[in-house]
Design an enzyme around this catalytic site. Structure first.
Site, PDB file in Angstrom:
ATOM      1  N   THR A  15      28.862   9.316  40.908  1.00  8.01           N
ATOM      2  CA  THR A  15      28.556  10.104  39.703  1.00  8.01           C
ATOM      3  C   THR A  15      29.826  10.761  39.143  1.00  8.01           C
ATOM      4  O   THR A  15      29.939  10.939  37.932  1.00  8.01           O
ATOM      5  CB  THR A  15      27.480  11.179  39.963  1.00  8.01           C
ATOM      6  OG1 THR A  15      27.976  12.136  40.895  1.00  8.01           O
ATOM      7  CG2 THR A  15      26.187  10.556  40.470  1.00  8.01           C
ATOM      8  N   ASN A  16      30.758  11.107  40.008  1.00  4.11           N
ATOM      9  CA  ASN A  16      32.020  11.668  39.500  1.00  4.11           C
ATOM     10  C   ASN A  16      32.851  10.592  38.797  1.00  4.11           C
ATOM     11  O   ASN A  16      33.502  10.869  37.795  1.00  4.11           O
ATOM     12  CB  ASN A  16      32.810  12.326  40.626  1.00  4.11           C
ATOM     13  CG  ASN A  16      32.299  13.728  40.915  1.00  4.11           C
ATOM     14  OD1 ASN A  16      32.515  14.636  40.114  1.00  4.11           O
ATOM     15  ND2 ASN A  16      31.601  13.893  42.016  1.00  4.11           N
ATOM     16  N   ILE A  94      39.554  10.131  55.482  1.00  2.00           N
ATOM     17  CA  ILE A  94      40.765  10.957  55.439  1.00  2.00           C
ATOM     18  C   ILE A  94      41.993  10.062  55.382  1.00  2.00           C
ATOM     19  O   ILE A  94      42.042   9.004  56.016  1.00  2.00           O
ATOM     20  CB  ILE A  94      40.765  11.946  56.628  1.00  2.00           C
ATOM     21  CG1 ILE A  94      39.744  13.043  56.315  1.00  2.00           C
ATOM     22  CG2 ILE A  94      42.152  12.514  56.877  1.00  2.00           C
ATOM     23  CD1 ILE A  94      39.564  14.086  57.370  1.00  2.00           C
ATOM     24  N   LEU A  95      42.959  10.477  54.573  1.00  2.00           N
ATOM     25  CA  LEU A  95      44.198   9.702  54.427  1.00  2.00           C
ATOM     26  C   LEU A  95      45.319  10.449  55.142  1.00  2.00           C
ATOM     27  O   LEU A  95      45.400  11.677  55.057  1.00  2.00           O
ATOM     28  CB  LEU A  95      44.524   9.541  52.939  1.00  2.00           C
ATOM     29  CG  LEU A  95      43.487   8.724  52.163  1.00  2.00           C
ATOM     30  CD1 LEU A  95      43.606   8.965  50.660  1.00  2.00           C
ATOM     31  CD2 LEU A  95      43.629   7.233  52.482  1.00  2.00           C
ATOM     32  N   HIS A 111      36.137  18.482  45.534  1.00  2.00           N
ATOM     33  CA  HIS A 111      35.415  18.933  46.724  1.00  2.00           C
ATOM     34  C   HIS A 111      34.298  19.879  46.286  1.00  2.00           C
ATOM     35  O   HIS A 111      34.528  20.774  45.470  1.00  2.00           O
ATOM     36  CB  HIS A 111      36.366  19.641  47.697  1.00  2.00           C
ATOM     37  CG  HIS A 111      35.682  20.052  48.953  1.00  2.00           C
ATOM     38  ND1 HIS A 111      35.387  19.164  49.962  1.00  2.00           N
ATOM     39  CD2 HIS A 111      35.169  21.249  49.330  1.00  2.00           C
ATOM     40  CE1 HIS A 111      34.738  19.796  50.914  1.00  2.00           C
ATOM     41  NE2 HIS A 111      34.595  21.059  50.562  1.00  2.00           N
ATOM     42  N   ASP A 152      41.660  18.770  52.545  1.00  2.00           N
ATOM     43  CA  ASP A 152      41.279  19.798  51.565  1.00  2.00           C
ATOM     44  C   ASP A 152      42.305  20.931  51.506  1.00  2.00           C
ATOM     45  O   ASP A 152      41.980  22.048  51.071  1.00  2.00           O
ATOM     46  CB  ASP A 152      39.868  20.375  51.857  1.00  2.00           C
ATOM     47  CG  ASP A 152      38.793  19.311  51.738  1.00  2.00           C
ATOM     48  OD1 ASP A 152      38.910  18.426  50.874  1.00  2.00           O
ATOM     49  OD2 ASP A 152      37.827  19.356  52.526  1.00  2.00           O
ATOM     50  N   GLU A 182      31.429  19.943  39.076  1.00  2.00           N
ATOM     51  CA  GLU A 182      32.242  18.750  39.348  1.00  2.00           C
ATOM     52  C   GLU A 182      32.450  17.851  38.136  1.00  2.00           C
ATOM     53  O   GLU A 182      33.574  17.452  37.831  1.00  2.00           O
ATOM     54  CB  GLU A 182      31.603  17.921  40.473  1.00  2.00           C
ATOM     55  CG  GLU A 182      31.588  18.631  41.804  1.00  2.00           C
ATOM     56  CD  GLU A 182      31.033  17.753  42.908  1.00  2.00           C
ATOM     57  OE1 GLU A 182      31.529  16.642  43.103  1.00  2.00           O
ATOM     58  OE2 GLU A 182      30.087  18.194  43.597  1.00  2.00           O
TER      59      GLU A 182
HETATM   60  C1  GAR Z   1      30.540  14.773  45.452  1.00  2.43           C
HETATM   61  O1  GAR Z   1      29.752  15.936  45.524  1.00  2.43           O
HETATM   62  C2  GAR Z   1      31.947  15.077  45.911  1.00  2.43           C
HETATM   63  O2  GAR Z   1      32.403  16.341  45.537  1.00  2.43           O
HETATM   64  C3  GAR Z   1      31.783  14.993  47.407  1.00  2.43           C
HETATM   65  O3  GAR Z   1      30.908  13.911  47.610  1.00  2.43           O
HETATM   66  C4  GAR Z   1      30.081  13.733  46.466  1.00  2.43           C
HETATM   67  C5  GAR Z   1      30.244  12.320  45.945  1.00  2.43           C
HETATM   68  O4  GAR Z   1      29.322  12.049  44.927  1.00  2.43           O
HETATM   69  N1  GAR Z   1      33.043  14.828  48.062  1.00  2.43           N
HETATM   70  C6  GAR Z   1      33.348  15.375  49.224  1.00  2.43           C
HETATM   71  O5  GAR Z   1      32.550  16.006  49.893  1.00  2.43           O
HETATM   72  C7  GAR Z   1      34.770  15.146  49.700  1.00  2.43           C
HETATM   73  N2  GAR Z   1      35.104  16.010  50.780  1.00  2.43           N
HETATM   74  P1  GAR Z   1      29.564  10.868  43.885  1.00  2.43           P
HETATM   75  O6  GAR Z   1      29.843   9.592  44.668  1.00  2.43           O
HETATM   76  O7  GAR Z   1      28.246  10.780  43.153  1.00  2.43           O
HETATM   77  O8  GAR Z   1      30.703  11.248  42.977  1.00  2.43           O
END
Ligand code: GAR
Length: 199
Positions: A15-16, A94-95, A111, A152, A182
């Protein structure tokens, strides 16, 4: 004017990634998404990329054999495509410093909490919201930050607060943090970084 070439790294629903795709040409005017890379086969994010006509790659750690080989393969693909900015958008791995040091201040991550709360190794996806609710905080949110070797731990670029509501579940909170923070913050932060690189 040439746009900054972006690669978005994903693992799941994307979604992001969709928010970034939708922002192209408006909020995100200085960068273009040239490539989407997934570390999971069948991630729905790959479908979103294909629908938008964006090139995709899938790189599986298991097939590469080691973290080092996985990161080498990622770097090869990114560099062969002339990628200038890398956005981790729900990229659940993690990278190491070997990778992050190759792109100083060129990797962004979103995040789903207000760093330094509920972050670091093991805090990803729904788990972050479960922990926020368990702790009983009244405000949470999202953070976009540069990625370095500390999970992070890189410099914060932008943050947005979101209120916890009575009766929230991890799922309802996750959705509200995405909608109110986000999906707004990530395209804005990407634009800021891409604009600075446009020649
Ligand atoms: C999002 O909420 C993002 O912030 C989180 O995973 C989700 C991915 O959603 N990321 C983390 O927790 C990274 N540490 P998406 O695939 O729908 O964008």
């Amino acid at each position: 004017m040439a746009k900054t070439k972006i690669a978005v790294l994903v693992s799941g629903g994307g979604t992001n990634l969709q928010a970034l795709i939708d922002a192209q040409g408006s909020v995100l005017s200085s960068g273009e998404i040239a490539l989407v890379v997934s570390n999971a086969r069948g991630a729905y994010a790959l479908e979103r990329a294909k629908k938008a006509g964006i090139a995709t790659e899938t790189v599986l750690k298991k097939e590469c054999g080691s973290q080092e080989a996985f990161e080498t393969r990622l770097m090869e693909i990114l560099d062969a495509n002339g990628i200038q900015v890398i956005i981790l958008a729900g990229f659940m791995t993690i990278l190491t410093e070997r990778f992050t040091a190759h792109y100083p201040k060129r990797i962004l991550n979103v995040h789903p909490s207000l760093i330094p709360a509920f972050c670091g190794e093991g805090f990803y996806g729904l788990k972050v919201h479960e922990e926020a609710l368990k702790y009983g905080v009244k405000v949470t949110g999202a953070t976009v930050h540069f990625v370095n070797e500390i999970p992070d731990g890189g410099e914060i670029i932008a943050q947005k607060a979101v209120y916890i509501e009575e009766g929230d579940t991890p799922e309802t909170l996750q959705r509200r943090v995405m909608e109110q923070a986000e999906w707004i913050l990530l395209p804005q932060a990407a634009e800021k970084i891409c604009a600075a690189l446009v020649k």
